[in-house]
Design a protein around this motif. Structure first.
Motif, PDB file in Angstrom:
ATOM      1  N   GLU A 269       0.835  -1.202   0.000  1.00  9.36           N
ATOM      2  CA  GLU A 269       0.000   0.000   0.000  1.00  9.36           C
ATOM      3  C   GLU A 269       0.872   1.255   0.000  1.00  9.36           C
ATOM      4  N   MET A 270       1.918   1.242   0.824  1.00 10.76           N
ATOM      5  CA  MET A 270       2.816   2.392   0.880  1.00 10.76           C
ATOM      6  C   MET A 270       3.555   2.569  -0.443  1.00 10.76           C
ATOM      7  N   ASP A 271       3.969   1.457  -1.036  1.00 11.43           N
ATOM      8  CA  ASP A 271       4.645   1.517  -2.336  1.00 11.43           C
ATOM      9  C   ASP A 271       3.743   2.186  -3.372  1.00 11.43           C
ATOM     10  N   ALA A 272       2.454   1.878  -3.326  1.00 15.01           N
ATOM     11  CA  ALA A 272       1.514   2.467  -4.281  1.00 15.01           C
ATOM     12  C   ALA A 272       1.328   3.965  -4.045  1.00 15.01           C
ATOM     13  N   TYR A 273       1.481   4.397  -2.788  1.00 17.57           N
ATOM     14  CA  TYR A 273       1.256   5.798  -2.440  1.00 17.57           C
ATOM     15  C   TYR A 273       2.477   6.686  -2.690  1.00 17.57           C
ATOM     16  N   THR A 274       3.676   6.120  -2.703  1.00 20.71           N
ATOM     17  CA  THR A 274       4.897   6.929  -2.749  1.00 20.71           C
ATOM     18  C   THR A 274       5.394   7.143  -4.173  1.00 20.71           C
ATOM     19  N   VAL A 275       6.099   8.259  -4.336  1.00 24.14           N
ATOM     20  CA  VAL A 275       6.766   8.587  -5.598  1.00 24.14           C
ATOM     21  C   VAL A 275       8.249   8.751  -5.286  1.00 24.14           C
ATOM     22  N   MET A 276       9.101   8.072  -6.047  1.00 21.36           N
ATOM     23  CA  MET A 276      10.542   8.155  -5.822  1.00 21.36           C
ATOM     24  C   MET A 276      11.182   8.904  -6.997  1.00 21.36           C
ATOM     25  N   ARG A 277      12.065   9.845  -6.684  1.00 24.08           N
ATOM     26  CA  ARG A 277      12.708  10.580  -7.764  1.00 24.08           C
ATOM     27  C   ARG A 277      14.105  11.025  -7.375  1.00 24.08           C
ATOM     28  N   GLU A 278      14.936  11.186  -8.390  1.00 30.92           N
ATOM     29  CA  GLU A 278      16.273  11.744  -8.221  1.00 30.92           C
ATOM     30  C   GLU A 278      16.153  13.261  -8.161  1.00 30.92           C
ATOM     31  N   VAL A 279      16.847  13.868  -7.212  1.00 32.93           N
ATOM     32  CA  VAL A 279      16.804  15.325  -7.080  1.00 32.93           C
ATOM     33  C   VAL A 279      18.248  15.837  -7.088  1.00 32.93           C
ATOM     34  N   PRO A 280      18.603  16.688  -8.058  1.00 33.51           N
ATOM     35  CA  PRO A 280      19.992  17.143  -8.162  1.00 33.51           C
ATOM     36  C   PRO A 280      20.374  18.151  -7.087  1.00 33.51           C
ATOM     37  N   GLU A 281      21.673  18.293  -6.900  1.00 34.13           N
ATOM     38  CA  GLU A 281      22.218  19.258  -5.947  1.00 34.13           C
ATOM     39  C   GLU A 281      21.683  20.657  -6.235  1.00 34.13           C
ATOM     40  N   LYS A 282      21.383  21.384  -5.160  1.00 34.88           N
ATOM     41  CA  LYS A 282      20.891  22.763  -5.174  1.00 34.88           C
ATOM     42  C   LYS A 282      19.410  22.876  -5.540  1.00 34.88           C
ATOM     43  N   GLN A 283      18.756  21.747  -5.804  1.00 39.21           N
ATOM     44  CA  GLN A 283      17.327  21.782  -6.123  1.00 39.21           C
ATOM     45  C   GLN A 283      16.515  22.009  -4.842  1.00 39.21           C
ATOM     46  N   VAL A 284      15.525  22.870  -4.932  1.00 37.30           N
ATOM     47  CA  VAL A 284      14.619  23.123  -3.808  1.00 37.30           C
ATOM     48  C   VAL A 284      13.527  22.048  -3.795  1.00 37.30           C
ATOM     49  N   ILE A 285      13.307  21.434  -2.638  1.00 38.06           N
ATOM     50  CA  ILE A 285      12.218  20.462  -2.492  1.00 38.06           C
ATOM     51  C   ILE A 285      10.945  21.170  -2.049  1.00 38.06           C
ATOM     52  N   TYR A 286      11.075  22.047  -1.074  1.00 33.28           N
ATOM     53  CA  TYR A 286       9.958  22.929  -0.728  1.00 33.28           C
ATOM     54  C   TYR A 286      10.503  24.181  -0.057  1.00 33.28           C
ATOM     55  N   LEU A 287       9.698  25.240  -0.072  1.00 34.47           N
ATOM     56  CA  LEU A 287      10.072  26.528   0.496  1.00 34.47           C
ATOM     57  C   LEU A 287       9.132  26.891   1.641  1.00 34.47           C
ATOM     58  N   SER A 288       9.534  27.862   2.441  1.00 35.90           N
ATOM     59  CA  SER A 288       8.652  28.392   3.483  1.00 35.90           C
ATOM     60  C   SER A 288       7.370  28.893   2.836  1.00 35.90           C
ATOM     61  N   ASP A 289       6.263  28.654   3.508  1.00 34.15           N
ATOM     62  CA  ASP A 289       4.925  29.057   3.061  1.00 34.15           C
ATOM     63  C   ASP A 289       4.340  28.160   1.970  1.00 34.15           C
ATOM     64  N   ASP A 290       5.116  27.169   1.487  1.00 37.03           N
ATOM     65  CA  ASP A 290       4.518  26.170   0.600  1.00 37.03           C
ATOM     66  C   ASP A 290       3.496  25.357   1.384  1.00 37.03           C
ATOM     67  N   GLU A 291       2.490  24.840   0.698  1.00 33.96           N
ATOM     68  CA  GLU A 291       1.516  23.980   1.366  1.00 33.96           C
ATOM     69  C   GLU A 291       2.190  22.681   1.811  1.00 33.96           C
ATOM     70  N   ALA A 292       1.879  22.258   3.031  1.00 34.42           N
ATOM     71  CA  ALA A 292       2.492  21.053   3.610  1.00 34.42           C
ATOM     72  C   ALA A 292       1.655  19.840   3.235  1.00 34.42           C
ATOM     73  N   LYS A 293       1.919  19.291   2.056  1.00 30.97           N
ATOM     74  CA  LYS A 293       1.097  18.205   1.536  1.00 30.97           C
ATOM     75  C   LYS A 293       1.760  16.844   1.581  1.00 30.97           C
ATOM     76  N   HIS A 294       3.086  16.813   1.815  1.00 34.27           N
ATOM     77  CA  HIS A 294       3.809  15.545   1.712  1.00 34.27           C
ATOM     78  C   HIS A 294       4.808  15.367   2.855  1.00 34.27           C
ATOM     79  N   VAL A 295       5.096  14.108   3.137  1.00 36.21           N
ATOM     80  CA  VAL A 295       6.212  13.708   4.004  1.00 36.21           C
ATOM     81  C   VAL A 295       7.260  13.093   3.080  1.00 36.21           C
ATOM     82  N   TYR A 296       8.550  13.347   3.382  1.00 34.69           N
ATOM     83  CA  TYR A 296       9.629  12.913   2.501  1.00 34.69           C
ATOM     84  C   TYR A 296      10.564  11.941   3.209  1.00 34.69           C
ATOM     85  N   ILE A 297      11.094  10.997   2.449  1.00 40.78           N
ATOM     86  CA  ILE A 297      12.034  10.000   2.958  1.00 40.78           C
ATOM     87  C   ILE A 297      13.301  10.111   2.123  1.00 40.78           C
ATOM     88  N   LEU A 298      14.431  10.365   2.784  1.00 39.70           N
ATOM     89  CA  LEU A 298      15.701  10.537   2.068  1.00 39.70           C
ATOM     90  C   LEU A 298      16.446   9.200   2.008  1.00 39.70           C
TER      91      LEU A 298
END
Length: 226
Positions: free
Chosen positions: A25-54
């Motif tokens: 079930e968790m596998d179906a819900y999650t999205v995995m992606r490569e994120v390059p150096e210096k890329q922003v994942i989220y900023l202050s005031d962005d909507e808090a819609k996701h939890v992230y696993i590094l």
């Protein structure tokens, strides 16, 4: 052979108690992606819609002060969760997450993560404990800023990094190698010290045989002396 998303989830300690059905079930819900150096994942005031696993790389969690200065709250490594405050009724982010070393990140929507927590009491306990420990760590850092000198804060930071990210070398229990890219300016932002002070303290520790360092590595030669 390229590792699958579910392989990463199964090898993440916080999810080891999930049943095969819950893992699927968790596998179906999650999205995995490569994120390059210096890329922003989220900023202050962005909507808090996701939890992230590094799963790989490094992520910097920071906040802007009222005068626009960046205050780094933490540097995260593989196996850590972030964005978790979305689980405690936070509609907007009050911090930002930026990749500092090429990363592999899984994200899961907050409602789906909450559903898994409701289904599995052990996971609920683990996540609650994790959030408490993360907040305690930030409080300890704030306490250091209030009650310790700049040199003491920098020494404490190196020691913390050695235990969090370091590895034993040469069979010596007091020696640990930290492979992480941090500028003196970034260390200053983590310890509320100026870049010049960080450079001075690092040079003094090097001179006294306590550490040696380069841009991508800190070798703690005697952790008991920090």
């Amino acid at each position: 052979m390229e590792k699958s998303k579910i392989w990463f989830l199964e090898n993440f300690s916080m999810f080891k108690m999930l049943s095969p059905e819950e893992m699927q079930e968790m596998d179906a819900y999650t999205v995995m992606r490569e994120v390059p150096e210096k890329q922003v994942i989220y900023l202050s005031d962005d909507e808090a819609k996701h939890v992230y696993i590094l799963k790989r790389g490094r992520v910097k969690i920071s906040r802007l002060s009222q005068d626009g200065r960046e205050v780094i709250l933490g540097i995260l490594g593989p196996g850590e969760v972030f964005g978790e405050l979305s689980l405690i009724d936070q509609s907007k982010r009050d911090e930002m997450a930026i990749v500092t070393e090429n990363a592999l990140v899984c994200k899961i929507s907050t409602p789906h993560f909450e559903k898994l927590m409701e289904q599995n009491r052990i996971l609920n306990f683990q996540v609650t404990k994790f959030i408490g420990l993360r907040l305690k760590k930030i409080q300890n850092r704030l306490g250091n800023i209030m009650f310790k000198t700049s040199e003491q804060r920098i020494r404490s930071f190196i020691k913390e990094m050695a235990y969090d990210f370091g590895r034993d070398i040469s069979g010596e229990k007091n020696q640990r190698e930290i492979k992480i890219r941090l500028t003196h300016q970034e260390v200053g932002k983590l310890t509320a010290a100026s870049r010049q002070t960080v450079t001075t303290v690092f040079n003094e520790l090097d001179k006294n045989g306590i550490i040696s360092y380069s841009r991508n590595r800190i070798l703690v030669k005697d952790i008991e002396r920090l």
